[in-house]
Scaffold this motif. Sequence first.
Motif, PDB file in Angstrom:
ATOM      1  N   THR A   1     -20.285  17.623  76.351  1.00  0.00           N
ATOM      2  CA  THR A   1     -21.316  17.954  77.338  1.00  0.00           C
ATOM      3  C   THR A   1     -21.527  19.460  77.485  1.00  0.00           C
ATOM      4  OG1 THR A   1     -19.712  17.903  79.163  1.00  0.00           O
ATOM      5  CG2 THR A   1     -20.833  15.842  78.611  1.00  0.00           C
ATOM      6  N   ALA A  57     -28.247  23.380  80.153  1.00  0.00           N
ATOM      7  CA  ALA A  57     -28.329  23.037  81.579  1.00  0.00           C
ATOM      8  C   ALA A  57     -29.744  22.681  82.001  1.00  0.00           C
ATOM      9  CB  ALA A  57     -27.812  24.208  82.419  1.00  0.00           C
ATOM     10  N   SER A  58     -30.750  23.273  81.343  1.00  0.00           N
ATOM     11  CA  SER A  58     -32.141  22.991  81.712  1.00  0.00           C
ATOM     12  C   SER A  58     -32.545  21.560  81.394  1.00  0.00           C
ATOM     13  CB  SER A  58     -33.077  23.960  80.984  1.00  0.00           C
ATOM     14  OG  SER A  58     -32.894  23.870  79.576  1.00  0.00           O
ATOM     15  N   TYR A 116     -30.779  18.775  81.903  1.00  0.00           N
ATOM     16  CA  TYR A 116     -30.387  17.789  82.915  1.00  0.00           C
ATOM     17  C   TYR A 116     -30.668  18.270  84.337  1.00  0.00           C
ATOM     18  CZ  TYR A 116     -26.071  20.624  82.817  1.00  0.00           C
ATOM     19  OH  TYR A 116     -25.160  21.648  82.833  1.00  0.00           O
ATOM     20  N   MET A 117     -31.429  19.349  84.493  1.00  0.00           N
ATOM     21  CA  MET A 117     -31.752  19.828  85.829  1.00  0.00           C
ATOM     22  C   MET A 117     -32.709  18.878  86.541  1.00  0.00           C
ATOM     23  SD  MET A 117     -33.143  23.587  86.955  1.00  0.00           S
ATOM     24  CE  MET A 117     -31.662  24.321  86.244  1.00  0.00           C
ATOM     25  N   SER A 169     -30.993  15.577  87.467  1.00  0.00           N
ATOM     26  CA  SER A 169     -30.115  15.797  88.622  1.00  0.00           C
ATOM     27  C   SER A 169     -30.921  15.870  89.905  1.00  0.00           C
ATOM     28  CB  SER A 169     -29.320  17.093  88.431  1.00  0.00           C
ATOM     29  OG  SER A 169     -28.485  17.018  87.296  1.00  0.00           O
ATOM     30  N   ASN A 205     -18.414  19.582  86.521  1.00  0.00           N
ATOM     31  CA  ASN A 205     -18.425  20.827  85.754  1.00  0.00           C
ATOM     32  C   ASN A 205     -17.428  20.717  84.608  1.00  0.00           C
ATOM     33  OD1 ASN A 205     -17.959  23.601  84.892  1.00  0.00           O
ATOM     34  ND2 ASN A 205     -19.092  24.196  86.724  1.00  0.00           N
ATOM     35  N   THR A 222     -21.119  32.197  91.405  1.00  0.00           N
ATOM     36  CA  THR A 222     -22.268  31.308  91.235  1.00  0.00           C
ATOM     37  C   THR A 222     -22.987  31.069  92.556  1.00  0.00           C
ATOM     38  OG1 THR A 222     -21.164  30.203  89.376  1.00  0.00           O
ATOM     39  CG2 THR A 222     -23.000  29.045  90.414  1.00  0.00           C
ATOM     40  N   TRP A 259     -31.620  27.049  91.704  1.00  0.00           N
ATOM     41  CA  TRP A 259     -31.249  25.692  92.121  1.00  0.00           C
ATOM     42  C   TRP A 259     -31.264  25.549  93.643  1.00  0.00           C
ATOM     43  CZ3 TRP A 259     -31.242  21.017  90.345  1.00  0.00           C
ATOM     44  CH2 TRP A 259     -30.491  20.020  90.963  1.00  0.00           C
TER      45      TRP A 259
END
Length: 288
Positions: free
Chosen positions: A126, A131-132, A134-135, A138, A161, A216, A223
Amino acid sequence: MRDRGILSASDLQKPLNKIVYAFMVLCIAVMAFTMLYPIAMTMFNGLKSTQEINSFPPRFFPTEWHWDNFPKGWNYIDLPLFLKNTLMIFAGNLVVTIMVLGLAAFSISRIKVPFHRAIYFFILMTLFIPASSYMIPSFVNLKELGLLNTYWAFWLPAGANAYFFLLIKNFFDGIHPEIFEAARIDGASELSSYTRIAIPLSIPIFATLAIFIFSTAWNDWFWPSLVMQTQDKYTLATAIYKYVINARNLDGSTRFTILFMVMIPPIFVFLVFQKFIMRSVSLGAVKG
């Protein structure tokens, strides 16, 4: 005993080594200057008047020190509210990381659950998914669960994570298994072994992850602006982006004072926890 570098005092007397050493020092000085200059410029611009900020040629130091700009910047937006939201997200993400990712890593590393190798490599794969990609899924899942505009929109994804999971697992792999075997002989359960043995021994890795999580939560604005839909739920980065960066009627001095005040906490976090940051460099290597 003083630490010795790769070059001795006699080696530094050689002409070629002197040139290389001077070049390296110059590179470090340039790098330090490029990092410190934006912070210093932001601070001094916050102490100038708006007319002086827009003047040409620009001046590095202000001709008049306007200390009253900082109270203006503090009162321009509700910084304590946005700071509270940011810290709530950080604290929840840290707890989820310790309880969910920590237990998952402990199960794979020490309990050897069925198909633990397949599960480990699936989680490892994974990391290669952007990341884009599955944004949007999600966001849709959080919307269907009714978790938008709540802290759970951050806490729930924190339990998936993969990078943090691998770091924790690598650390658990380095703990001597005899400690857990002795605990089992004494009648300790797996959960008790995790809470009473694994967590106390894993303070360095959890402290390192706390720095990552704080960074973060402090810097991410996209987000939070997507899942938080009311002003009272905005994080600090989102509020800065919406009300300071994109503000058209905000004078420059107030803008710079707000930006400088937001820069200060991460600097102190780095100074306090820098030894854990250095440790994270060695923890970044993921073993198979």
